[in-house]
Motif scaffolding. Structure first.
Motif, mmCIF file in Angstrom:
data_model
loop_
_atom_site.group_PDB
_atom_site.id
_atom_site.type_symbol
_atom_site.label_atom_id
_atom_site.label_comp_id
_atom_site.label_asym_id
_atom_site.label_seq_id
_atom_site.Cartn_x
_atom_site.Cartn_y
_atom_site.Cartn_z
ATOM 1 N N ASP B 309 0.844 -1.208 0.000
ATOM 2 C CA ASP B 309 0.000 0.000 0.000
ATOM 3 C C ASP B 309 0.876 1.255 0.000
ATOM 4 N N PHE B 310 1.925 1.211 0.808
ATOM 5 C CA PHE B 310 2.852 2.335 0.909
ATOM 6 C C PHE B 310 3.529 2.581 -0.445
ATOM 7 N N VAL B 311 3.969 1.488 -1.079
ATOM 8 C CA VAL B 311 4.580 1.580 -2.417
ATOM 9 C C VAL B 311 3.621 2.283 -3.384
ATOM 10 N N ASP B 312 2.367 1.849 -3.369
ATOM 11 C CA ASP B 312 1.393 2.421 -4.314
ATOM 12 C C ASP B 312 1.093 3.884 -3.992
ATOM 13 N N ALA B 313 1.041 4.213 -2.700
ATOM 14 C CA ALA B 313 0.831 5.611 -2.306
ATOM 15 C C ALA B 313 2.000 6.474 -2.781
ATOM 16 N N LEU B 314 3.203 5.951 -2.629
ATOM 17 C CA LEU B 314 4.401 6.684 -3.079
ATOM 18 C C LEU B 314 4.380 6.848 -4.596
ATOM 19 N N ALA B 315 3.872 5.828 -5.298
ATOM 20 C CA ALA B 315 3.784 5.914 -6.766
ATOM 21 C C ALA B 315 2.896 7.083 -7.170
ATOM 22 N N ARG B 316 1.794 7.231 -6.457
ATOM 23 C CA ARG B 316 0.887 8.346 -6.759
ATOM 24 C C ARG B 316 1.580 9.687 -6.527
#
Lengths: 321, 321
Positions: B309-316
């Motif tokens: 989830d953190f990875v995806d949030a950082l991607a955004r």
């Protein structure tokens, strides 16, 4: 007659040789027995240096051999082999867990530059063996079996193919340039030489093929006695009878005695084959008839004692000749 | 946001890395996870090629790891080691019977010229692992620990000497000339890179020391997240805290985050260390606070899901920057 402290030099292969070696070890002081062992069955497998005959002799003399198989260790487990099978590894040559420790330690030490003799001496000592077990050579000698299916490495033929391909000839790769173990170059005073009931073609012949060994034995003025590996036309264990037939020999103790002619003074013949005694004596070889079957430790001691008596009797007649 | 089928590249050492890798494997389709494993702990022992971190990751992902130790196989037996001890062999590095099969088979194949990658791929497949486990390189890289008692090979320091000699510095012999695994040379489209909670100095640093790897990670425009191996100033397992102190770092998650500065976009911090978040954020690193303790498989899944989830949030946020 030789002093009782003079040594017996025994030539041995695997199971049969180990059994008589155990009998001899029971009859002799530890420093009076040197067992010279065939190493032409040795092979590299799974990255390990495996010496089947040395190990069979060592385990037998240490009292840790598997009594069911004659090879490997008693109370063995097979966890590594099972896990290896799961990983797709080769499992046709069965190595038990305890046995593997021997191969791992031997391989490690050989890689550090130690000789096979030195490693064998130490491993045998650690297992409690008190007499000397020596490889015929520290150099690599490998039996190649020429068969109707082509040339095969010994263990391929023996274990993987269950001795099935018909044998046309044998040769010992590396033998011509091998250096014999020091005890074979400059033997101590000997009471006699005993060729154990091992396969003449793949256990004893490789020892004799190491340069100088056959000459040394022929030259020595001590009794040389072979114990038959064939009883009633059958090998006690292994492919000796099949090999006698396929290599054009008589499938009998007589065939073996003929093969050893010129090398030995005496032949220990099984009572079941007593009728062959005159034909063997006609070769110029003295015969002792006895029960050669080694079913238990008492049998091994009895056959060893009988063989030693025969050696000493031959020594007396050699003195008079 | 990256497509869910894009891959996660996880960098891992031994026990802690393997635990998070198992969590990630539970959260991702098999073809979406590549675990790049440190091989600088590898060593030759007893004549065998031993890859402790690769095996810990492989056994963990295969569900055959020993849950007590984190290394080695479950339901293990120790027959070979006991027999080896009897023969005077080295037993300070404990190798179970099932585990030995792995080393024997790997060593045999490496000697035939197969690469460590190829052998690892096949062994892992045989054990039922579905995601990719790859060594950081097929070349030999070896961690040397410079201590107050001189230079020591990693396993000498780690296992034989129980990490006791104080660490002055570390270097990775062979790293400068090693070729990174192809996945590190030309990575597929990535959803993100996860640095598992492994020792920064002896598990992650060797991977980064392989030429091109650190540059490749720095260059890639994907989220890069490290999960803390330090909670409350203590390592969950192993000598990470001792090393932080001896190498002059803050003995805390902050010390680890500083060490990874420039490499990572995000840091997963344990809830016990929430107070360190502002200091880590001041380094330009985003922080996610969660329970990072992986006591059981559910914990592993939960931490993996939270990290993804953190990875995806950082991607955004990377897209918006």
């Amino acid at each position: 007659m030789a002093d009782l402290n003079d040594r017996i030099l025994a030539l041995a292969g695997g199971v049969g040789g180990a059994k008589l070696a155990l009998g001899l070890a029971g009859e002799l002081p530890p420093d009076a027995l040197t067992v010279v062992v065939n190493t032409a069955d040795d092979f590299d497998h799974l990255g390990l240096s495996i010496s089947p005959d040395l190990d069979t002799v060592m385990y037998t003399l240490a009292g840790v051999a598997n009594p069911e198989t004659g090879w490997g260790r008693r109370q063995e487990t097979w966890t590594v082999m099972e896990a290896l099978g799961q990983l797709g590894g080769e499992t046709w040559f069965r190595l038990g867990d305890k046995d593997l420790a021997t191969h791992i330690e031997r391989t490690r030490r050989l890689r550090t530059g130690e000789t096979l003799s030195a490693v064998t001496r130490d491993l045998a000592r650690r297992l409690g063996v008190r007499c000397a077990i020596v490889p015929m050579t520290d150099d690599a000698v490998r039996t190649i079996v020429t068969t109707d299916q082509g040339d095969l490495a010994f263990q391929d033929w023996f274990v993987r193919l269950h001795c099935e391909p018909a044998v046309r000839s044998l040769h010992f790769a590396g033998a011509a340039t091998a250096t014999p173990h020091p005890v074979l170059q400059d033997p101590p005073d000997l009471r006699g030489i005993v060729i154990c009931p091992s396969n003449p073609f793949v256990s004893v012949a490789p020892i004799l093929a190491v340069p100088g060994v056959r000459d040394m034995i022929e030259r020595l003025k001590v009794p040389k006695v072979a114990v038959t590996p064939i009883v009633g036309g059958q090998a006690i264990k292994g492919p000796a009878a099949k090999m006698l037939a396929e290599l054009g020999h008589d499938v009998s103790a007589l065939g073996v005695a003929r093969y050893y002619k010129g090398l030995i003074d005496g032949f220990v013949l099984d009572q079941a084959d007593a009728g062959l005694a005159p034909a063997i004596e006609a070769l110029g070889i003295e015969v002792q008839v006895t029960d050669t079957m080694m079913r238990n430790d008492l049998d091994k001691r009895r056959l060893a004692a009988s063989t030693l008596d025969f050696v000493d009797a031959l020594a007396r007649s050699l003195q008079h000749s």
